[in-house]
Design a protein around this motif. Sequence first.
Motif, PDB file in Angstrom:
ATOM      1  N   GLY A   1     -28.193  70.202 -68.113  1.00 21.59           N
ATOM      2  CA  GLY A   1     -27.373  69.967 -66.936  1.00 21.59           C
ATOM      3  C   GLY A   1     -26.386  71.091 -66.733  1.00 21.59           C
ATOM      4  N   TRP A   2     -25.549  70.943 -65.731  1.00 22.47           N
ATOM      5  CA  TRP A   2     -24.523  71.937 -65.474  1.00 22.47           C
ATOM      6  C   TRP A   2     -23.383  71.725 -66.454  1.00 22.47           C
TER       7      TRP A   2
ATOM      8  N   ARG B   1     -23.077  67.794 -66.718  1.00 19.09           N
ATOM      9  CA  ARG B   1     -23.129  66.961 -65.516  1.00 19.09           C
ATOM     10  C   ARG B   1     -24.574  66.928 -65.034  1.00 19.09           C
ATOM     11  N   ILE B   2     -25.081  65.715 -64.810  1.00 17.03           N
ATOM     12  CA  ILE B   2     -26.427  65.495 -64.293  1.00 17.03           C
ATOM     13  C   ILE B   2     -26.269  64.852 -62.918  1.00 17.03           C
ATOM     14  N   PRO B   3     -26.902  65.389 -61.881  1.00 20.94           N
ATOM     15  CA  PRO B   3     -26.727  64.817 -60.551  1.00 20.94           C
ATOM     16  C   PRO B   3     -27.292  63.395 -60.449  1.00 20.94           C
ATOM     17  N   ALA B   4     -26.618  62.555 -59.703  1.00 22.30           N
ATOM     18  CA  ALA B   4     -27.031  61.158 -59.530  1.00 22.30           C
ATOM     19  C   ALA B   4     -28.443  61.044 -58.972  1.00 22.30           C
TER      20      ALA B   4
ATOM     21  N   ASN C   1     -33.552  68.845 -55.912  1.00 19.39           N
ATOM     22  CA  ASN C   1     -32.808  69.564 -54.875  1.00 19.39           C
ATOM     23  C   ASN C   1     -32.385  70.963 -55.301  1.00 19.39           C
ATOM     24  N   THR C   2     -33.050  71.525 -56.324  1.00 15.99           N
ATOM     25  CA  THR C   2     -32.729  72.885 -56.747  1.00 15.99           C
ATOM     26  C   THR C   2     -33.980  73.742 -56.641  1.00 15.99           C
ATOM     27  N   ASN C   3     -33.861  74.983 -57.070  1.00 18.04           N
ATOM     28  CA  ASN C   3     -34.942  75.945 -56.882  1.00 18.04           C
ATOM     29  C   ASN C   3     -36.112  75.781 -57.845  1.00 18.04           C
ATOM     30  N   GLY C   4     -36.020  74.870 -58.797  1.00 16.48           N
ATOM     31  CA  GLY C   4     -37.111  74.640 -59.739  1.00 16.48           C
ATOM     32  C   GLY C   4     -37.066  75.523 -60.969  1.00 16.48           C
TER      33      GLY C   4
END
Length: 81
Positions: free
Chosen positions: A33-34, A58-61, A11-14
């Motif tokens: 991660g963020w 933080r890594i998105p679920a 879900n990000t720009n790659g």
Amino acid sequence: MALLLFGKDPNTNGDDCPTVWVDSTSADLVLQGWKADEATEAECLAVGHIPGDEAVVRIPARMVPLIRKACDEAEQRAELR
């Protein structure tokens, strides 16, 4: 060392996004991660010190399927060592 890419956050720009790899030599997971926000880091610090060479990320679920595949690969490589 060679890193095996398992994927980037879909879900990000790659480009600048959370990413999952497995180190082909050590079988370690490598995660980008963020950086955790101050509130998250404060909760983590309640459990113990965060050394200077470590970070809370933080890594998105939504990346759990990629991480699961990477864990399976890491487990298999570790068993072969």
